[in-house]
Design a protein around this motif. Structure first.
Motif: not given
Lengths: 421, 421
Positions: A177, A181, A305-310, A318, A321-322, A328-330, A334
């Protein structure tokens, strides 16, 4: 130099730094016309004596010039006034400093700079120092930790390439992933005339460069070893492709090997060179977060870039971002909206196919009009067609690149799609 | 009622609302001692006549009480003063309002409330209205759009369950990643004494309830149809399990079917019931974003879970994070930190195994001490052991639940792990 010999025109960057070198004054102080003759070997000697990012050396150079600083460092004996100020500074910040030992270490590592200069040239790299036309002046934001100089290997012009650039960084242990990206962002950024800057590592770094290469735009690899050292060795083909289309750069002398500390020191350059840094994937203690911290400290735009938290490899993104440090860019759109010039890159509806040429001065417009509608042309041919000298042509091309009219590619300069009227 | 007959104790919520109903004054105005006798059938009639969320009806009730409002609506003739004010209000907000037609529609839909009351009871549901002890007063934040009443079916006490609650919402077309995250969050929230609130849809909603059920804590399903209507029908087993451990609630009368509009109207209740809403997955135009908008408008904490940018079903989450409306959350701990009480839930190191009982009054402490160290006990048994009446016991248990000492489970009340000293 073998790679350059196959090109029709001399590479832009090469010409620029050689021109600056030849035309500069003989004095030690760098000026608008480029650094002096004696300054270049002095900086090469300093790059061998002091570790990159050594702020004490940075201040020594700022006070005595590269030649004066090199002489003191070579002798291992510092000016008493400077030594006193450094001790005061260390005391004020409660920092331990054994300045005598520090200077002795410099002196012990002195070698004749002509060796490095010869080896660098032999390996195909050119030296770019503050004051050179190719020097990326945004590195001056690093203050005392500004690189003493950079070895640059590749066809692109470092300064022009970095005027509109984004650093794309992240974990070595990226997932599919993350690398997808990184490559897609880099390709989209490249397609919109934005240069990608990154390290040379596996994972996100490599994927970002490959994406940029696929878009046909320059990409900048910032190494933590000599430009002639291929680390990781499996990236030999990648770095060769980057040298053809972009540049591989380093603060360390030819033959220098990477260390854990050097990767961290190097990261400040990745952050400082671009308008913003995108962290694609980073675990909680990833080195990419170090680059992010530099970008944040330098007031560059920080993005994640966000992604699965898993998956752990998105944790660092994260957290940024937090904490509100990173946006947060996707998508590449952006990113460009955040780092682009207001009005130029802000909103999709404002990006029309036609760019106004009215704002250009006569010389610059002539240079722009000398570039054919299709294909790339060398700067010498453009200068002849525009009726200006090569230095003026290169300066105008740089301005036109910064404004998004033209781009520096494999075989010279070409119009960006949006500028074809 | 079949499910309740198997329980050793009468369910807490049931007892409370019956008590309130029997002990309330005969007048129309709801008070601290519960709504009046005539008020309940009036509200049931209104729930049949006016669509949920009808703010005109909300204001009619606020002005004339439920019985007065019901009488005007039933006749289809409104007080001229009220009608004039409504017309002024509509004009001021440039909103079209045919008040005569609006009132006529109410009148046309009137049915004897005893039918709904009988059917609701027959299907096992109880009516909870403003003023009842079980009424969740946070719904008052909805102002004129506050529900006229709620049909509640299940063993948990709605008000107590929602005191420490989080809404977990998201797409029907969730991915395996989304449903896994929703279930894990819900299970962790439940394990820490937090109730989950959601709709009854496939995808995130169902996964959240299943996770909460697995943790043994109450979960609240907010339907857009009658509590006796199983929509989607494949969730029959899920809703049965929720009724055993939590509650299924609705603003619509028994037998009412869901419509697209009702789902949107319902969403404001999901947002208002809890301290915060977590959007787990939502495409760009997902209904979950409607709930998010309500939570945002109600000053509830809004949170969103990041996900792969390559799946459309996380797009809505990323937009909320990017806009700064939602905080990026990646664990139940982060959620609790945002919605929990300062000092109680803020940081992991502040959550010790021992909770101070010193702040409790005598009665509450006696009730707390009447609960055995292991297993659950019914409120009647607790009342006897503590030497207080059942109403006092229930009020104390509610306070203790809100403070995190006890929780309402399948077979009554039990100590939360942290309160076992």
């Amino acid at each position: 130099m073998t790679e350059f010999s196959t090109a029709g025109d001399a590479p832009a960057g090469k010409s620029v730094s050689q021109t600056a070198d030849a035309s500069g004054p003989a004095g030690d102080a760098g000026g608008a016309t480029g650094p002096g003759r004696a300054e270049r070997p002095a900086r090469v000697a300093i790059m061998r004596m002091a570790e990159a990012g050594d702020a004490v050396m940075g201040r020594l150079i700022a006070r005595y010039g590269p030649v004066g600083a090199m002489e003191q460092a070579r002798r291992g004996v510092l000016d008493p006034g400077f030594a006193r100020d450094e001790k005061d500074r260390a005391e004020a910040s409660r920092r331990h400093l054994d300045l005598g030992r520090h200077a002795a270490a410099w002196a012990a590592r002195y070698t004749d700079p002509s060796d490095d200069l010869a080896q660098g040239m032999r390996r195909g790299a050119r030296l770019v120092v503050p004051g050179d036309v190719e020097w990326p002046t945004q590195l001056d934001d690093l203050g005392d930790a500004r690189p003493f100089g950079l070895w640059v290997d590749g066809r692109a012009n470092l300064r022009f390439s970095c005027l509109r650039s984004v650093s794309v960084v992240g974990a070595r242990a990226a997932t599919a992933y993350g690398t997808t990206v990184a490559a897609e962002f880099a390709m989209s950024l490249g397609g919109r005339g934005w240069t990608v800057i990154s390290g040379g590592a596996y994972g996100i770094d490599g994927a970002a460069h490959r994406g940029a290469l696929a878009s046909g735009t320059p990409t900048v690899v910032v190494l933590a070893c000599g430009t002639d050292v291929c680390y990781p060795s499996a990236h030999e083909d990648l770095f060769r492709a980057v040298r053809r289309q972009g540049v591989v750069i380093s603060e360390w002398p030819p033959g220098a090997h990477p260390t854990r500390l050097r990767f961290l020191i190097r990261n400040r350059v990745i952050a400082a060179l671009s308008r913003g840094t995108v962290v694609v994937q980073a675990a909680a203690r990833s080195g990419a977060l170090n680059t992010a911290t530099h970008a944040w400290g330098l007031n560059r735009q920080l993005m994640a870039v966000p992604g699965p938290i898993t998956t752990e490899v998105s944790t660092g993104c994260h957290v940024l971002i937090r904490q509100g440090k990173a946006v947060c860019v996707t998508s590449a759109e952006e990113i460009i909206e955040l780092v682009g010039s207001i009005g130029d890159d802000l909103a999709p509806e404002q990006r029309g196919p036609v760019r106004p040429r009215d704002g250009l001065n006569d010389e610059t417009r002539r240079v722009l009009e000398a570039i054919p509608a299709r294909g790339a042309t060398g700067p010498a041919a453009i200068a002849v067609a525009a009726g200006v000298d090569i230095g003026t042509a290169l300066a105008c091309l740089g301005a036109l690149a910064a404004a998004g009219f033209v781009e520096n590619v494999d075989r010279g300069w070409r119009l960006r799609p949006a500028a074809r009227q």
